[in-house]
Design a protein around this motif. Structure first.
Motif, short mmCIF file in Angstrom:
data_model
loop_
_atom_site.label_atom_id
_atom_site.label_comp_id
_atom_site.label_asym_id
_atom_site.label_seq_id
_atom_site.Cartn_x
_atom_site.Cartn_y
_atom_site.Cartn_z
N UNK A 81 9.84 13.99 103.28
CA UNK A 81 9.18 14.32 104.54
C UNK A 81 10.11 15.23 105.34
N UNK A 82 9.54 16.22 106.01
CA UNK A 82 10.29 17.12 106.88
C UNK A 82 10.17 16.64 108.32
N UNK A 83 11.30 16.47 108.99
CA UNK A 83 11.33 16.24 110.43
C UNK A 83 11.47 17.59 111.11
N UNK A 84 10.49 17.96 111.91
CA UNK A 84 10.42 19.29 112.49
C UNK A 84 10.87 19.22 113.95
N UNK A 85 12.09 19.71 114.20
CA UNK A 85 12.63 19.76 115.54
C UNK A 85 12.87 21.18 116.02
N UNK A 86 12.01 22.09 115.59
CA UNK A 86 12.10 23.49 116.01
C UNK A 86 11.05 23.78 117.07
N UNK A 87 11.47 23.99 118.31
CA UNK A 87 10.53 24.29 119.38
C UNK A 87 9.98 25.70 119.29
N UNK A 88 8.82 25.94 119.92
CA UNK A 88 8.17 27.25 119.85
C UNK A 88 8.65 28.19 120.96
N UNK A 89 8.14 29.41 120.92
CA UNK A 89 8.38 30.37 121.99
C UNK A 89 7.62 29.93 123.24
N UNK A 90 8.22 30.08 124.42
CA UNK A 90 7.51 29.76 125.66
C UNK A 90 6.26 30.61 125.84
N UNK A 262 7.69 16.62 115.25
CA UNK A 262 6.64 16.12 114.36
C UNK A 262 7.16 16.02 112.94
N UNK A 263 6.31 15.50 112.06
CA UNK A 263 6.61 15.41 110.63
C UNK A 263 5.69 16.33 109.85
N UNK A 264 6.20 16.84 108.73
CA UNK A 264 5.40 17.70 107.87
C UNK A 264 5.71 17.36 106.41
#
Length: 602
Positions: A81-90, A262-264
């Protein structure tokens, strides 16, 4: 088969035991993780504790205002499982806005380049869903180092020195934080992170009187509230950026409030009887998978990075995979396109492009029914603005620099496995002390991950509000017969998957132990689009450790590689943990370069 002989004298042993193992880029983080395991915590409790310690003790490599990705598996479910802690562009981070600021690239330093910070929320999410400890207990280690002090690393002091003038003249809050007596701290001096330590105490207090999961969610809510308000108020004050001009950031309270980690599902391929699991193509994870696919069609003898032919073959395969990254990867890549890029048939087409001479071109492949790949303009030179940009390629005299001497931020890494079979590989980064001005209310600064986005509408990794920048953070999980057997990773920006490729080839094909593979001489290509400002490249560029040997290096040069010798112990900061599913035996190995990373366990 076996490759050329592994290093005859290891820098440290391959650790072995049955209780628990941790490896990271800093000995205090590794020891904190092991302390959690000794007190009954699981691998996820330990990883989260270590991650918050890394915020404090490696501030030149990561921070709470940065990001992270992880790949993990639990004892109950071995599915990666991937833990996704990359925030997006504002929401206001548009190409039009940046161009109106007179920019043709996203700056490498300054708050205009800030994505929404994602690391802290991701770690708290992992702790809530897969840990067992209360938040206050997990944060105890980081709080102690922040408020009680810790010995500052030599490289932290050196980094502050490289941006001293910037801090004094423009980023005065950073000068107040890192030069409180008007001087640069000395290596080994005890330093503190009192403001951030106080914020961690607030998070722990918010969780203290609630059930474990509810308490962590309360802390997540408090984190968003404090971060959003302070980031908007401070970042919107114009300040110096890496282009040499002053700009204001665009991040808002609403941007921070809208983001949740989130998770992916992981993306994976099979290679020599193993499953290699990576993050998706919103990051660079599939680069490793594409390179392995290409190399899988060669004889084993051609996969040895310590030989001239093997090093040449590896470099050329990496160029092809990285060209596809820059032509095709992005937030909204079509799953069918990704499947095509990872297919054996496509790998065979790419493999046929590898000849006897080094390529000096960027050669992305094509996909059926799709337009020709689009690549932004490449630069070979640049005029530096101010410090704090990107991630390093070459380590010179202990200082992370690029080939032209501009100081860069970098990344951390940690791996943990426990006696129950929980295993995690994580790469935290961004928000390093030289990325943007310190926010006094928070005790840290914002990251600059948006510099990986192009101000180029046709690019699949273009800047776009709400869209994740294509991160270079790329941990790896390896499985055999469906069970996890190794977690590994490295700092290093564009080099992360390149150095991991060397390790996997040496372990899975060449018969090296993990520590032997980490200690072996490293190399990588710079003949591709750099992911970090100012987005330069070196046609045919190959950076090698001198220990590769004069004969091999001369052979690479005769093939047309433009070789940069980095020194004997300069490239890669790999670490790994292992588990034998049959016996339950655990292992760990860590990088000796820089005398900072460490593996511990029993």
């Amino acid at each position: 088969m076996s490759f050329t002989p592994a290093p005859p004298h290891l820098t440290r042993p391959d650790l072995s035991g049955r209780f628990g193992m941790a490896a990271s880029t800093h000995w205090l983080a590794s020891s904190s993780a092991q302390a959690v395991l000794e007190r009954g915590g699981n691998a996820f409790d330990a990883a989260v504790a270590a991650a918050f310690v890394l915020h404090v003790v490696e501030p030149h490599l990561n921070g709470p205002g940065g990001d992270m990705t992880a790949v993990f598996a639990t004892a109950d479910d071995p599915t990666p499982v991937v833990l996704m802690g990359q925030g997006p562009a504002p929401a206001a981070a548009t190409i039009a806005h940046f161009r109106a600021e007179g920019l043709d690239l996203v700056p490498g330093a300054g708050a205009l380049a800030a994505a929404v910070p994602g690391a802290v929320d991701a770690w708290l999410l992992l702790l809530r869903d897969h840990g067992t400890w209360a938040l206050g207990d997990v944060l105890e280690y980081a709080i102690d180092y922040a408020l009680g002090g810790h010995p500052v690393l030599r490289n932290v002091c050196t980094t502050i020195g490289t941006v001293e003038q910037l801090f004094r003249e423009h980023w005065t809050t950073s000068a107040d934080r890192w030069m409180p007596e008007g001087r640069i701290p000395q290596p080994g001096e005890i330093v503190f992170s009192r403001t951030y330590g106080g914020l961690l105490r607030e998070l722990a207090s918010a969780a203290a009187d609630l059930a474990r999961e509810a308490g962590i969610d309360a802390a997540r809510a408090l984190w968003r509230e404090r971060l959003g308000r302070a980031a908007e108020d401070f970042a919107h004050i114009p300040h110096r950026h890496s282009d040499g001009a002053d700009h204001a950031g665009v991040i808002t309270v609403q941007d921070v409030a809208a983001f949740e980690a989130s998770y992916e599902p992981a993306v994976s391929i099979e290679f020599r009887g193993h499953t290699i699991a990576k993050t998706g193509p919103w990051g660079q994870g599939p680069v490793l998978l594409q390179a392995l696919r290409i190399l899988d069609g060669f004889d084993d003898a051609r996969l040895d990075p310590s030989t001239e032919l093997g090093a040449h073959t590896v470099l050329e395969a990496l160029k092809l995979a990285l060209a596809d990254r820059d032509a095709w990867y992005g937030e909204d890549i079509d799953p069918e396109l990704l499947a095509h890029l990872l297919s054996e048939e496509y790998a065979a087409e790419r493999r046929a492009l590898i000849g006897d001479a080094a390529s000096h071109e960027v050669r992305p492949g094509t996909a059926p029914g799709r337009p020709e790949p689009h690549l932004p303009l490449l630069r070979e030179t640049y005029e530096p603005g101010v410090g704090g940009v990107g991630e390093p390629t070459v380590k010179v005299d202990g200082l992370e620099t690029d080939a032209r001497g501009v100081t860069r931020g970098d990344t951390c890494h940690l791996d943990v496995v426990d006696r129950w079979g929980n295993i995690v590989s994580a790469t935290p980064s961004g928000g390093w002390l030289q990325s943007s001005p310190e926010i006094p209310e928070l005790g840290f600064c914002l990251g600059t991950r948006l510099q990986m986005s192009w101000l180029d509408e046709p690019s699949p990794s273009r800047l776009q509000p709400g869209r994740r920048p294509r991160t270079t953070l790329t941990p790896t999980l390896v499985l055999r017969d469906g069970a996890p057997v190794m977690a590994l990773g490295s700092p290093g920006g564009d080099q992360q998957d390149q150095w991991q490729l060397l390790m996997l080839l040496r372990v899975l094909v060449g018969g090296y132990t993990p520590q032997q593979a980490i200690d072996a001489p490293a190399l990588h290509t710079t003949s591709m689009h750099g992911s970090f400002w100012p987005r330069t490249w070196t046609p045919g560029g190959a950076v090698v450790e001198d220990r590769l040997g004069a004969e091999v290096i001369a052979g690479l040069e005769s093939r047309g590689h433009v070789v940069t010798r980095a020194g004997d112990w300069a490239l890669g900061r790999l670490s790994a943990v292992t588990r034998d599913p049959a016996s339950g035996q655990l292992g760990a190995a860590a990088n000796p370069r820089g005398a900072q990373g460490y593996a511990v366990g029993r």
